[in-house]
Design a protein around this motif. Structure first.
Motif, PDB file in Angstrom:
ATOM      1  N   ILE A  15       0.839  -1.207   0.000  1.00 14.35           N
ATOM      2  CA  ILE A  15       0.000   0.000   0.000  1.00 14.35           C
ATOM      3  C   ILE A  15       0.872   1.254   0.000  1.00 14.35           C
ATOM      4  O   ILE A  15       2.033   1.226   0.372  1.00 14.35           O
ATOM      5  N   GLY A  16       0.255   2.341  -0.430  1.00 18.15           N
ATOM      6  CA  GLY A  16       0.908   3.639  -0.446  1.00 18.15           C
ATOM      7  C   GLY A  16       0.110   4.628   0.379  1.00 18.15           C
ATOM      8  O   GLY A  16      -0.934   4.292   0.962  1.00 18.15           O
ATOM      9  N   GLU A  17       0.591   5.860   0.393  1.00 17.37           N
ATOM     10  CA  GLU A  17      -0.102   6.888   1.169  1.00 17.37           C
ATOM     11  C   GLU A  17      -1.548   7.088   0.710  1.00 17.37           C
ATOM     12  O   GLU A  17      -2.442   7.232   1.543  1.00 17.37           O
ATOM     13  N   PRO A  18      -1.831   7.073  -0.610  1.00 20.37           N
ATOM     14  CA  PRO A  18      -3.246   7.225  -1.011  1.00 20.37           C
ATOM     15  C   PRO A  18      -4.150   6.121  -0.462  1.00 20.37           C
ATOM     16  O   PRO A  18      -5.334   6.369  -0.209  1.00 20.37           O
ATOM     17  N   ASP A  19      -3.597   4.916  -0.253  1.00 10.84           N
ATOM     18  CA  ASP A  19      -4.415   3.854   0.336  1.00 10.84           C
ATOM     19  C   ASP A  19      -4.789   4.199   1.778  1.00 10.84           C
ATOM     20  O   ASP A  19      -5.934   4.016   2.190  1.00 10.84           O
ATOM     21  N   PHE A  20      -3.803   4.677   2.538  1.00 12.39           N
ATOM     22  CA  PHE A  20      -4.106   5.112   3.907  1.00 12.39           C
ATOM     23  C   PHE A  20      -5.194   6.184   3.886  1.00 12.39           C
ATOM     24  O   PHE A  20      -6.144   6.143   4.668  1.00 12.39           O
ATOM     25  N   PHE A  21      -5.026   7.152   2.984  1.00 13.11           N
ATOM     26  CA  PHE A  21      -5.982   8.260   2.927  1.00 13.11           C
ATOM     27  C   PHE A  21      -7.370   7.768   2.530  1.00 13.11           C
ATOM     28  O   PHE A  21      -8.378   8.168   3.126  1.00 13.11           O
ATOM     29  N   ALA A  22      -7.425   6.918   1.511  1.00 10.36           N
ATOM     30  CA  ALA A  22      -8.733   6.477   1.013  1.00 10.36           C
ATOM     31  C   ALA A  22      -9.462   5.641   2.056  1.00 10.36           C
ATOM     32  O   ALA A  22     -10.679   5.752   2.217  1.00 10.36           O
ATOM     33  N   ILE A  23      -8.709   4.808   2.778  1.00 12.22           N
ATOM     34  CA  ILE A  23      -9.352   3.963   3.795  1.00 12.22           C
ATOM     35  C   ILE A  23      -9.778   4.817   4.988  1.00 12.22           C
ATOM     36  O   ILE A  23     -10.892   4.663   5.503  1.00 12.22           O
ATOM     37  N   ARG A  24      -8.908   5.712   5.423  1.00 13.05           N
ATOM     38  CA  ARG A  24      -9.292   6.591   6.536  1.00 13.05           C
ATOM     39  C   ARG A  24     -10.513   7.437   6.156  1.00 13.05           C
ATOM     40  O   ARG A  24     -11.445   7.595   6.943  1.00 13.05           O
ATOM     41  N   ALA A  25     -10.495   7.969   4.939  1.00 14.12           N
ATOM     42  CA  ALA A  25     -11.646   8.763   4.491  1.00 14.12           C
ATOM     43  C   ALA A  25     -12.898   7.890   4.465  1.00 14.12           C
ATOM     44  O   ALA A  25     -13.979   8.328   4.879  1.00 14.12           O
ATOM     45  N   GLY A  26     -12.753   6.648   4.014  1.00  7.93           N
ATOM     46  CA  GLY A  26     -13.894   5.732   3.985  1.00  7.93           C
ATOM     47  C   GLY A  26     -14.456   5.476   5.371  1.00  7.93           C
ATOM     48  O   GLY A  26     -15.675   5.409   5.555  1.00  7.93           O
ATOM     49  N   GLU A  27     -13.581   5.361   6.348  1.00  4.64           N
ATOM     50  CA  GLU A  27     -14.055   5.167   7.729  1.00  4.64           C
ATOM     51  C   GLU A  27     -14.930   6.341   8.172  1.00  4.64           C
ATOM     52  O   GLU A  27     -15.841   6.183   8.982  1.00  4.64           O
ATOM     53  N   LEU A  28     -14.624   7.518   7.637  1.00  5.06           N
ATOM     54  CA  LEU A  28     -15.380   8.728   7.994  1.00  5.06           C
ATOM     55  C   LEU A  28     -16.557   8.964   7.047  1.00  5.06           C
ATOM     56  O   LEU A  28     -17.277   9.953   7.187  1.00  5.06           O
ATOM     57  N   GLY A  29     -16.703   8.101   6.052  1.00  2.29           N
ATOM     58  CA  GLY A  29     -17.802   8.245   5.099  1.00  2.29           C
ATOM     59  C   GLY A  29     -17.529   9.225   3.978  1.00  2.29           C
ATOM     60  O   GLY A  29     -18.449   9.736   3.339  1.00  2.29           O
ATOM     61  N   VAL A  30     -16.242   9.498   3.718  1.00  2.00           N
ATOM     62  CA  VAL A  30     -15.859  10.488   2.694  1.00  2.00           C
ATOM     63  C   VAL A  30     -15.153   9.765   1.543  1.00  2.00           C
ATOM     64  O   VAL A  30     -14.237   8.971   1.783  1.00  2.00           O
ATOM     65  N   PRO A  31     -15.535  10.026   0.289  1.00  2.00           N
ATOM     66  CA  PRO A  31     -14.855   9.385  -0.839  1.00  2.00           C
ATOM     67  C   PRO A  31     -13.631  10.169  -1.322  1.00  2.00           C
ATOM     68  O   PRO A  31     -13.547  11.377  -1.128  1.00  2.00           O
ATOM     69  N   VAL A  32     -12.690   9.458  -1.950  1.00  2.00           N
ATOM     70  CA  VAL A  32     -11.595  10.111  -2.673  1.00  2.00           C
ATOM     71  C   VAL A  32     -12.050  10.287  -4.115  1.00  2.00           C
ATOM     72  O   VAL A  32     -12.510   9.336  -4.752  1.00  2.00           O
TER      73      VAL A  32
END
Ligand SMILES: [Zn+2]
Length: 284
Positions: free
Chosen positions: A136-153
């Motif tokens: 995984i890369g940084e965008p994966d961390f961001f996309a998953i964290r955003a998903g936990e908050l209900g926010v899409p990339v």
């Protein structure tokens, strides 16, 4: 709609080498300005698309995460900068009120080749970072964290490698490929003056699509198990620091298994390994 824009430097238009993104490299002031101008293009596009608020967060880990130029950044946004942020470090400003996340100037993950300055969190410390066995890369961390908050990339800008990697996880995401990676520090770049309108146009489209409900937040939930392959064997200080810390298992001298209940803590714990070799530093 509130828009969250994460800005990194390796994927900024025109930049291809480590000295381009380092305070000790050449033309760093000019390159900071190029970074700020790519960010401004995304901010301008976001407002054109219907954003009512834009929060920009600095993600480039030099100068205590203060690289964007405050004298030329678009005055309509706010900027989260500086080290020691609460929560998920360089996602500290991301919350459930945001409608969409944009990744500007991001880069491919560790292990990618080609991939301009590809790495995950720390080029010097980490050879590879995996989640559930997948690199995984940084965008994966961001996309998953955003998903936990209900926010899409909804958007990424950078080279073709980060674009492919973001689309593999978020197939709906728009991409702006501002350079074609040939190797790790070489590529064919679109001059920034031409790349910026591409970013602006894509950012406007992204907000319009987000307002139309065309994006899905990722539906991934913890607990998470990461594996971090270190470039250097863990030394005495890292061993002493990790001993007794919850969530870290030094499986081999270059391999650490990290566990976390959510991505907020997961990102913090993985990032901590980048400086866990300093004696007595256990805060993360
Ligand atoms: Zn960076």
């Amino acid at each position: 709609m509130k828009v969250f824009i994460s800005v990194d430097m390796e994927g900024i238009s025109g930049l291809v080498r480590w000295p381009d993104v380092s305070p000790t490299g050449i033309d760093f002031e000019r390159n900071r300005q190029l970074m700020t101008q790519d960010a401004n293009a995304a901010i301008e596009g976001a407002f054109q698309g219907g954003a009512t608020e834009v929060v920009v967060e600095e993600n480039h880990g030099v100068e205590d995460l203060c690289v964007l130029r405050m004298d030329t950044i678009d005055e309509r946004c706010t900027v989260i900068r500086g080290a020691g942020r609460p929560g998920a470090t360089t996602m500290a400003g991301l919350d459930a009120d945001a409608g969409v996340v944009m990744l500007i100037g991001h880069h491919g993950r560790a292990g990618s080749y080609p991939g301009i300055m590809a790495h995950t969190i720390s080029y010097t410390a980490f050879k590879l970072v995996s989640l559930a066995g997948q690199p995984i890369g940084e965008p994966d961390f961001f996309a998953i964290r955003a998903g936990e908050l209900g926010v899409p990339v909804g958007l990424v800008s950078g080279d073709q490698i980060v674009a492919e990697q973001v689309q593999a996880r978020c197939p709906w995401a728009d991409t702006v490929i501002v350079k074609e990676a040939f190797g790790r520090e070489s590529g064919e770049v679109i001059p920034p003056v031409r790349a910026r309108p591409m970013i602006e146009e894509a950012a406007a489209r992204t907000v319009r699509r987000a307002l139309a409900g065309e994006y899905q937040p990722l539906d991934v939930r913890g607990p998470y198990e990461f594996e971090v392959q270190l470039r250097q064997p863990a030394g005495d200080a890292m061993r002493a620091n990790l001993d007794g810390l919850e969530g870290f298992d030094l499986a081999e001298d270059t391999r650490v298994v990290v566990t976390a209940p959510d991505m907020d803590l997961g990102f913090r714990r993985v990032a901590y390994l980048g400086y866990a070799n300093q004696p007595g530093v256990t805060k993360h």
